[in-house]
Design an enzyme around this catalytic site. Structure first.
Site, mmCIF file in Angstrom:
data_model
loop_
_atom_site.group_PDB
_atom_site.id
_atom_site.type_symbol
_atom_site.label_atom_id
_atom_site.label_comp_id
_atom_site.label_asym_id
_atom_site.label_seq_id
_atom_site.Cartn_x
_atom_site.Cartn_y
_atom_site.Cartn_z
ATOM 1 N N GLU A 80 0.794 -1.231 0.000
ATOM 2 C CA GLU A 80 0.000 0.000 0.000
ATOM 3 C C GLU A 80 0.829 1.285 0.000
ATOM 4 O OE1 GLU A 80 -2.668 -0.537 3.312
ATOM 5 O OE2 GLU A 80 -3.648 -2.243 2.372
ATOM 6 N N GLU A 98 -5.942 -10.874 -1.425
ATOM 7 C CA GLU A 98 -6.734 -10.720 -0.192
ATOM 8 C C GLU A 98 -8.226 -10.715 -0.519
ATOM 9 O OE1 GLU A 98 -5.399 -7.402 2.191
ATOM 10 O OE2 GLU A 98 -3.284 -7.800 1.768
#
Ligand code: GLA
Length: 375
Positions: free
Chosen positions: A157, A262
């Site tokens: 991220e 995910e």
């Protein structure tokens, strides 16, 4: 006329064929040869406390990711303190089940203790100190599992939704090259490990372009970046199958593989925080935001199953570049979405329900795999 013995034999052969044909197809069995099917696992599963979860894991999945135990705050809580007990058991569990084992995650702005970024007075530390801490962390953790953890989410991220670099403490203290450095350190620590860049909402155009630029930069710096990890914290409507398809193609053009890292599909209302998985969001609880406290209505269950099938059809279409699809949890009761972005909700984002029973969505994705293997 056949002898009674040959009749019995024929009956036995027939029953064994029938039982083979009727053996329920598992998730990993259905996608065998296309890509790995993974699950993120928690402490209950790592320690064996969650017997139901462990059984599902062993029979249905062939890859694991650690939900939390390899995040910096857990594995390296103090400057001179590493906690390897749970990570060691995590890796041993994957080896026992012959799984593709993922490491998550080395460099992230979240779930990293404050001391990492501070000097002894609590002020921001300097570039050299932070680079050294990053190096020591990566070489210790990656080095410990060299040859045993096959893929690492090295940086997690690093991008804002507009595709620019997130102003994390890593960026502010080290500067833009913190990303290249992290990958260099990981590659030095285990040259065989597949290195992944992992992020959410990569399907939005601006963020996707930011990721493409970032991957190109890594490649120009000689980093053998293996995969882009599309997290896949999706909703019933976003991203569309077409957008997912275009995003995977755009990354494949860079010569890297794609991992869906995910995956979960949220059926609950998101309010203002759609298209994100930023764990810093926290919305006040309200019963309107928790519409299915007891069970998911059939219509919503069917919608979820269709949505899973649509996304898996895209993954299968790209199976030459997709190396794994990992669900973020084993059963619905494990999911972080029971507490994000609103705490204490009842969420239904995965393929197995709270009792570990297969949901219609499981059958729907298995049918997608079957349709691929039948000419
Ligand atoms: C991000 C992280 C994961 C996890 C999820 C929510 O996607 O990469 O480790 O924390 O948020 O659980």
């Amino acid at each position: 006329m056949s002898s009674p013995r040959s009749l019995i034999l024929a009956a036995l052969i027939l029953t064994s064929y029938v039982s083979i044909a009727e053996a329920p197809i598992t998730l990993k069995g259905a996608f065998h040869g296309l890509f790995h099917i993974g699950a993120a696992i928690n402490e209950g599963q790592i320690t064996g406390r969650d017997v139901l979860g462990d059984n599902l894991l062993a029979t249905q999945f062939d890859s694991i990711s650690p939900e939390n135990v390899l995040k910096w705050e857990r594995v390296h809580p103090g400057p001179d303190k590493y906690s390897f007990d749970l990570p060691d058991r995590y890796v041993a569990l994957g080896e026992k089940n012959h799984m593709f084992i993922v490491g998550h995650t080395l460099v992230w702005h979240s779930q990293t203790p404050a001391w990492v970024f501070q000097d002894e007075h609590g002020n921001p530390t300097d570039r050299e100190t932070l680079l050294k801490r990053m190096h020591d962390h990566i070489s210790t953790v990656v080095g410990r599992y060299k040859g045993r953890i096959q893929a690492w989410d090295v940086v997690n991220e690093a991008l804002n939704d507009d595709g620019t670099l997130r102003k994390s403490p890593w960026l502010k203290i080290i500067g833009e090259d913190y990303i290249v450095k992290a990958y260099q350190f990981a590659h030095e620590a285990d040259p065989q490990a597949q290195l992944n860049y992992n992020d959410y909402s990569l399907e939005t155009e601006a963020k996707r372009n930011g990721a493409i630029a970032l991957i190109r930069k890594l490649q120009a710096a000689g980093i053998p970046i293996a995969t882009v990890g599309i997290q896949g914290h999706d909703s019933l409507t976003w991203p569309s199958a077409q957008l997912e398809d275009e995003t995977i193609s755009a990354f494949a053009k860079l010569g890297v593989k794609v991992a869906i890292t995910e995956l979960d599909i949220d059926v609950l209302p998101r309010g203002s925080v759609s298209h994100t998985a930023d764990i810093d969001y926290n919305i006040k609880s309200d019963s309107r935001l928790n519409p299915y406290p007891d069970a998911l209505p059939d219509a919503a269950e069917r919608e979820l199953a269709h949505r899973y099938a649509d996304l898996f059809a895209v993954y299968v279409k790209h199976s030459d570049v997709i190396n794994r699809v990992t669900l973020w949890g084993v059963t619905d009761s494990d999911s972080w979405l029971n507490n994000w972005p609103v705490r204490g909700r009842t969420s239904y984002p995965l393929l197995f329900d709270r009792e570990g029973k297969p949901k219609p969505a499981l059958d729907a994705v298995i049918q997608v795999a079957k349709a691929t293997s039948t000419p």
